[in-house]
Design a protein around this motif. Structure first.
Motif, mmCIF file in Angstrom:
data_model
loop_
_atom_site.group_PDB
_atom_site.id
_atom_site.type_symbol
_atom_site.label_atom_id
_atom_site.label_comp_id
_atom_site.label_asym_id
_atom_site.label_seq_id
_atom_site.Cartn_x
_atom_site.Cartn_y
_atom_site.Cartn_z
ATOM 1 N N GLU A 248 -6.026 13.813 7.796
ATOM 2 C CA GLU A 248 -5.555 13.904 6.557
ATOM 3 C C GLU A 248 -6.256 14.395 5.620
ATOM 4 O OE1 GLU A 248 -4.267 9.951 5.491
ATOM 5 O OE2 GLU A 248 -3.069 9.651 7.310
ATOM 6 N N PRO A 249 -5.994 15.206 4.488
ATOM 7 C CA PRO A 249 -6.866 15.411 3.529
ATOM 8 C C PRO A 249 -7.563 14.304 2.713
ATOM 9 C CG PRO A 249 -4.690 15.900 2.652
ATOM 10 C CD PRO A 249 -4.744 15.562 4.094
ATOM 11 N N PHE A 250 -8.688 14.318 2.222
ATOM 12 C CA PHE A 250 -9.200 13.208 1.573
ATOM 13 C C PHE A 250 -8.668 13.078 0.282
ATOM 14 C CE2 PHE A 250 -12.106 11.347 -1.537
ATOM 15 C CZ PHE A 250 -12.327 9.986 -0.974
ATOM 16 N N ILE A 251 -7.770 11.789 -0.012
ATOM 17 C CA ILE A 251 -7.348 11.504 -1.493
ATOM 18 C C ILE A 251 -7.559 10.158 -1.509
ATOM 19 C CG2 ILE A 251 -5.126 11.150 -2.596
ATOM 20 C CD1 ILE A 251 -3.885 13.234 -0.694
ATOM 21 N N VAL A 252 -8.341 9.708 -2.631
ATOM 22 C CA VAL A 252 -8.671 8.732 -2.918
ATOM 23 C C VAL A 252 -7.772 7.403 -2.639
ATOM 24 C CG1 VAL A 252 -9.985 6.821 -4.613
ATOM 25 C CG2 VAL A 252 -10.740 9.372 -4.346
ATOM 26 N N ARG A 253 -6.572 7.636 -3.386
ATOM 27 C CA ARG A 253 -5.655 6.307 -3.616
ATOM 28 C C ARG A 253 -4.926 6.339 -2.074
ATOM 29 N NH1 ARG A 253 -3.669 5.028 -8.706
ATOM 30 N NH2 ARG A 253 -4.350 6.550 -10.326
ATOM 31 N N ARG A 254 -5.177 7.524 -1.253
ATOM 32 C CA ARG A 254 -4.382 7.195 -0.050
ATOM 33 C C ARG A 254 -5.416 6.358 1.033
ATOM 34 N NH1 ARG A 254 -2.105 12.551 3.094
ATOM 35 N NH2 ARG A 254 -0.679 12.130 1.406
ATOM 36 N N ALA A 255 -6.745 6.835 0.834
ATOM 37 C CA ALA A 255 -7.754 6.102 1.404
ATOM 38 C C ALA A 255 -7.750 4.692 1.274
ATOM 39 C CB ALA A 255 -9.240 6.860 1.288
ATOM 40 N N LYS A 256 -7.800 4.128 -0.227
ATOM 41 C CA LYS A 256 -7.781 2.891 -0.252
ATOM 42 C C LYS A 256 -6.473 2.173 0.227
ATOM 43 C CE LYS A 256 -10.100 3.306 -4.781
ATOM 44 N NZ LYS A 256 -9.868 2.893 -6.345
ATOM 45 N N ARG A 257 -5.187 2.899 0.088
ATOM 46 C CA ARG A 257 -4.040 2.225 0.851
ATOM 47 C C ARG A 257 -4.189 2.107 2.188
ATOM 48 N NH1 ARG A 257 -0.607 -1.542 -0.143
ATOM 49 N NH2 ARG A 257 1.610 -0.869 0.435
ATOM 50 N N HIS A 258 -4.749 2.966 2.950
ATOM 51 C CA HIS A 258 -5.136 2.617 4.151
ATOM 52 C C HIS A 258 -5.840 1.416 4.618
ATOM 53 C CE1 HIS A 258 -3.105 6.243 5.618
ATOM 54 N NE2 HIS A 258 -3.920 6.967 5.316
ATOM 55 N N LEU A 259 -6.828 1.271 3.678
ATOM 56 C CA LEU A 259 -7.915 0.064 4.057
ATOM 57 C C LEU A 259 -6.906 -1.172 3.490
ATOM 58 C CD1 LEU A 259 -10.947 1.580 2.233
ATOM 59 C CD2 LEU A 259 -10.923 1.237 4.689
ATOM 60 N N GLU A 260 -6.310 -1.238 2.634
ATOM 61 C CA GLU A 260 -5.853 -2.309 2.154
ATOM 62 C C GLU A 260 -4.845 -2.657 3.113
ATOM 63 O OE1 GLU A 260 -3.804 -1.163 -1.522
ATOM 64 O OE2 GLU A 260 -5.395 -1.194 -2.467
ATOM 65 N N LYS A 261 -4.251 -1.699 4.114
ATOM 66 C CA LYS A 261 -3.245 -2.092 5.289
ATOM 67 C C LYS A 261 -4.066 -2.530 6.574
ATOM 68 C CE LYS A 261 0.871 0.635 3.739
ATOM 69 N NZ LYS A 261 1.811 1.662 4.054
#
Length: 236
Positions: A110-123
């Motif tokens: 995936e391209p690096f997107i801050v919000r998406r990265a945080k969401r992955h971590l939260e999950k």
């Protein structure tokens, strides 16, 4: 010092094992089990991996045949290769993992997107950041500090082959003294190569602690994240 979200920085050379190059799958397995222990204890984990086991940009450009910018991009591609490998190892260990790249490579990550990265971590997914910062002249150490700040990790763990920072090389000097704590200013002024100067300065600007530890001791990462200071050195 118990932390909920951490970023772990591994060097590419560490994946090479005794051969000094390429990828040792036994080391991948060991790393994945160490990260799994963190995740199973409720720790959100991001990972940055170097590419030195394949190619280092500075070395590739040393004699001028390859330009520094091209050499660095080659190094970024090397981190993507390592990123794919470590993502596979995580999934083999039963973890959910996502590879995110600073360079657009949609077929592999995936391209690096801050919000998406945080969401992955939260999950509860382990996020592997590849491609460095996406820019030449910046090391993967700097990329690790940058990503740690962006995803709001509470600490960055520099996983090495020694159990902390010493006043001299402990492999060469028997009288080397371990420094359990040191300041960012001390690391920069005394040229103690915990990480490169740019990454240390970025950590200092954002109050991000840097923990240096031995990645090859089983259980170390979990012990350190849970607050065991005897197994590491801390720059803060």
């Amino acid at each position: 010092m118990a932390k909920k979200r951490v970023l772990v920085k591994f060097s590419g050379e560490a994946l090479a094992g005794e051969d000094g190059y390429g990828i040792d799958t036994q080391i991948l397995h060991f790393i994945s089990e160490e990260i799994k222990a963190l995740v199973e204890n409720g720790i959100e984990v991001a990972v940055v991996i170097g590419g030195g086991n394949i190619i280092r940009g500075v070395s590739a450009a040393a004699d001028g045949v390859i330009k520094r910018t091209s050499g660095d991009y080659m190094g970024m591609l090397a981190t993507a290769i390592n990123g794919i490998a470590i993502q596979e190892a995580f999934e083999h260990a039963g973890l959910e993992a996502r590879l995110m790249s600073a360079i657009d490579m949609q077929e592999i990550g995936e391209p690096f997107i801050v919000r998406r990265a945080k969401r992955h971590l939260e999950k509860g997914r382990v996020v592997v950041f590849a491609g460095g910062t996406g820019n030449p002249y910046f090391t993967t150490d700097t990329a690790a500090t940058l990503r740690a700040n962006e995803v709001e990790a509470e600490v960055i763990i520099k996983a090495t082959k020694v159990d902390g920072v010493y006043d001299k090389d402990p492999n060469k000097y028997d009288d080397a003294v371990k420094l359990s704590t040191l300041t960012y200013k001390q690391a920069l002024t005394d040229h103690i190569k915990v990480m490169d100067d740019t990454s240390i300065a970025l950590a200092q600007d954002n109050g991000l602690p840097i923990i240096v530890c031995n990645m090859f001791e089983k259980g170390n990462l979990l012990e350190i994240v849970n607050g065991n200071r005897e197994l590491c050195s801390i720059v803060q």
